[in-house]
Design an enzyme around this catalytic site. Structure first.
Site, mmCIF file in Angstrom:
data_model
loop_
_atom_site.group_PDB
_atom_site.id
_atom_site.type_symbol
_atom_site.label_atom_id
_atom_site.label_comp_id
_atom_site.label_asym_id
_atom_site.label_seq_id
_atom_site.Cartn_x
_atom_site.Cartn_y
_atom_site.Cartn_z
ATOM 1 N N GLU A 98 -77.243 -6.960 -33.627
ATOM 2 C CA GLU A 98 -78.428 -7.333 -32.849
ATOM 3 C C GLU A 98 -78.709 -6.455 -31.627
ATOM 4 O O GLU A 98 -79.177 -6.958 -30.604
ATOM 5 C CB GLU A 98 -78.316 -8.806 -32.420
ATOM 6 N N HIS A 109 -75.045 -7.197 -26.942
ATOM 7 C CA HIS A 109 -74.418 -8.452 -26.499
ATOM 8 C C HIS A 109 -73.487 -8.163 -25.328
ATOM 9 O O HIS A 109 -72.397 -8.739 -25.242
ATOM 10 C CB HIS A 109 -73.637 -9.110 -27.645
ATOM 11 N N ASP A 134 -69.285 -11.522 -24.848
ATOM 12 C CA ASP A 134 -70.722 -11.700 -25.105
ATOM 13 C C ASP A 134 -71.373 -11.923 -23.755
ATOM 14 O O ASP A 134 -70.667 -12.092 -22.743
ATOM 15 C CB ASP A 134 -70.981 -12.884 -26.057
HETATM 16 C C1 ACM Z 1 -74.202 -12.848 -35.392
HETATM 17 O O1 ACM Z 1 -74.355 -14.009 -35.746
HETATM 18 N N1 ACM Z 1 -75.030 -12.305 -34.496
HETATM 19 C C2 ACM Z 1 -73.161 -12.017 -35.942
#
Ligand code: ACM
Length: 685
Positions: free
Chosen positions: A322, A266, A189
């Site tokens: 996201e 991410h 991440d």
């Molecule tokens: C997440 O909580 N973005 C999977």
């Protein structure tokens, strides 16, 4: 007759009083338990263990037992006559359907655990170890047990803060104790890449290190990465050798480790050290890989090749959540990919990447697992969906014939506050007490039998933005992970929260003895006063109108126009469907019609503030009253200095006095911080 049997008979009268089903404190609660009133088996220094189990499970179980609290029992060969703990792998066990099921029988002379698999024997052994943790005296009983769901998982975020191998192993031990069988490691991440990839050394030389120790300091500064070994470098990663060690440790506890490698988003840390994989080629700019660039696929496939080699799991998690997709809209390579492939938009471009990675994993004998955003633009053929934004994504996947794992934020995100926020360390937000986790039932009754078989299981997720230490991580996990374990294993027919709560208190005592840090369930404060039962006041059920463009936000209606006078206070989170949210510039401006002119002595409303998600107190509240609905008298105007802080706060803005009125007008202005205003009830007395 051996000492233990004589003792057991002498004790019969006593134990028959205490042996009701409640006396077996096991988590997750077994499917069927019958307790005999006639006595107990006593563990003594003469107790003997006999394993009627072929390799490789035999050695796995022996190794495990040799490090367990019953390691002192004597390993017997051949089959001893009594004082026997007998683990037996059988060809058939008609009482259970799941390969993870087992039967455990306790009588005077011994304990027998039977299963058709090593995993089942391991779970029977865990039940026995939980009973033994409470007493050397094991009541005579028969337990027939099997899991409700094949997948029972826990996700640890080791990116936002890095947790070392010993810590991960310690949590694997706890997971095994509660019969969880999948550990999902969120390995990559923005805050740090955590796995050695031989072909891309910058991932661990640079993308794994940052100048700030806590995620929060890093996030609120320039979000830089620094060289491994430089002064102040915080971070870390698992070497490939350490990964193999974790995987093997977990395997010996019948736990599969699933790696998560985030894509296409991410990924700030990757795109800073390999900027050519982003659309702009500029470091520190984007979080999404460039999907138009073939080099991206080369990188991802090379990384996944090493990952596949390290993790024997059926699934490889590829994130998928996201993505902003912004840079793709203006990137020449992404746009030309869209044209060439006949894609209609950036959602389909993301789906193109997921399809290609799905084919790659399938060709290498693995399956793709991703967050529910992988549905956007079309689900790839062999994908399994991990549903986190509610359960809709999972249900859509199931309807399309795919497997789903349920991990909805509302019930499964263990980074939320587990008790009154003012009593807790800073958390991500929300309010997820043990009881709420426990109340989750992943299986909607609308599914057909074949659809139900695609609901693979449930998982607790612990994202670690606000969790910088090991103690804190455990504190957030336990006891809520007990509830995840029971949701995943036990059928609703045997679940009962009051009983679970008592069992959890026992399990917490055990875990503390074993060196785990847990939340103090004994002193749980509980929900916000007023949130659990309705209150009475003069405005309940009256008509509310919204003035001058003031309108509640569609996701936070709290039930609509009547919500602010429904008699219910909100709890510790604005997300509990009791708080009404206002995002517009007009703030809150409502009028309540009390039907007739009556005496009014007080008018007030509570607001909440949690700055992270942009929820702020009002900067000004004005309360007015009228008898005719035309001419209003201002009763109170309150100015409020709204200060940004880390706390979750609640504040009442009201008036007290004497008036007569039919109409009440309540106005609240947003501060210069913008964001949301949230209030739960306008109380009129
Ligand atoms: C997440 O909580 N973005 C999977």
């Amino acid at each position: 007759m051996r000492k233990s049997a004589i003792l057991a008979m002498l004790c019969t009268a006593l134990v028959s009083c205490i042996h009701n089903p409640e006396s077996l404190s096991v988590i997750p609660i077994p499917q069927q338990t019958e307790i005999s009133p006639y006595g107990s088996f006593f563990f003594t220094e003469e107790s003997q263990l006999y394993l009627d189990v072929p390799e490789p499970d035999r050695q796995v179980l022996l190794d495990y037992i040799s490090t367990s609290p019953i390691s002192s029992i004597i390993y017997a060969e051949p089959h001893p006559a009594e004082d026997l703990i007998h683990l037996q792998l059988v060809n058939e066990l008609p009482e259970v359907n799941s390969p993870e099921g087992y039967c455990l029988n306790v009588d005077f002379s011994g304990i027998t655990i039977q299963s058709t698999t090593g995993a089942g024997l391991f779970y029977g052994l865990q039940t026995l170890l939980q009973l033994h943790a409470q007493s050397d005296e094991i009541p005579m009983c028969t337990i027939i047990d099997e899991p409700r769901f094949a997948y029972r998982g826990m996700m640890l975020d080791v990116s936002r803060h890095f947790f070392d191998v010993d810590f991960v192993k310690k949590q694997i031990d706890a997971m095994a104790h509660f019969k969880l069988n999948h550990l999902h490691l969120h390995l990559t991440d923005a805050a740090g890449w955590r796995i050695e990839i031989k072909q891309y050394p910058l991932l661990t030389r640079r993308a794994a290190w940052r100048p700030q120790a806590t995620w929060k300091e890093w996030w609120n500064s320039d979000r830089l990465y620094v060289e491994e070994g430089s002064a102040q470098a915080y971070g870390g990663y698992y070497t490939q050798e350490q990964i193999r060690d974790i995987v093997s440790y977990a395997q010996k506890r019948y736990i599969t480790v699933i790696p998560e490698i985030e894509m296409p988003s991410h990924s700030e840390e990757v795109l800073t050290v390999y900027p050519e994989l982003s659309c702009s080629h500029v470091p520190y700019k984007e979080s999404d890989f460039c999907i138009g660039n073939e080099q991206t696929f080369e990188f991802l496939e090379n990384v996944l090749t090493e990952v596949i080699d390290l993790f024997p799991s059926e699934y490889i998690h590829i994130g998928g959540d996201e993505a902003s997709k912004q840079s793709w809209k203006s990137c020449a390579l992404c746009q030309s990919r869209i044209q060439r492939e006949g894609l209609s938009d950036v959602d389909e471009l993301q789906s193109y990447l997921i399809h290609r990675i799905d084919s790659f994993l399938t060709a290498h004998g693995r399956k793709l697992l991703g967050w529910d955003e992988i549905l956007d633009g079309g689900l790839s053929p062999n994908a399994t969906v991990m549903s986190w934004r509610g359960t809709e994504g999972g249900l859509r996947a199931i309807a399309a014939g795919h497997r789903a794992i349920m991990t909805p934020g509302e019930y499964c995100y263990l980074d939320a506050y587990q008790d009154a926020p003012h009593t807790q360390p800073e958390a991500f937000g929300g309010y997820l007490p043990l009881q709420k986790v426990y109340s989750y039932d992943p299986m909607p009754d609308t599914l057909t039998a074949s659809q139900a078989s695609l609901l693979y299981g449930v998982q607790g997720n612990l994202f670690a933005e606000y969790i910088p230490t090991e103690e804190h991580m455990e504190y957030m996990m336990y006891p809520r992970l007990f509830a995840i374990a029971e949701v995943g294993w036990s059928s609703p027919s045997v679940k009962d929260y009051a009983h679970f709560h008592r069992r959890s208190l026992n399990a917490i005592k055990h875990m503390k003895r074993e060196g785990y840090n847990t939340f103090d369930l004994d002193h749980e404060v509980g929900n916000r006063p007023g949130a659990d039962k309705p209150i009475h006041h003069l405005a309940v059920g009256k008509r509310v109108s919204y003035n001058n463009g003031s309108a509640y936000y569609p996701s936070y209606t709290a039930g609509g126009d009547s919500a602010l006078v429904d008699g219910w206070h909100g709890g510790w989170t604005y997300g509990d469907k009791r708080w009404q949210g206002f995002l517009g510039h007009n703030g809150v401006d409502i009028t309540i019609d009390l039907d007739t002119v009556i005496k009014v002595r007080s008018i007030s409303a509570d607001f909440m503030q949690i700055c992270g998600p942009g929820v702020f107190m009002p900067s000004q509240v004005t309360i007015s009253a009228s008898v005719d609905g035309q001419n209003y008298t201002q009763l109170q105007c309150i100015d409020n200095d709204v200060v940004r802080d880390d706390a979750v706060t609640f504040k009442s803005f009201g008036w007290k006095g004497k008036t007569t009125a039919r109409y009440i007008r309540y106005q609240a202005q947003r501060s210069h911080h913008g964001g949301f205003l949230f209030l739960d009830e306008v109380v009129v007395k």
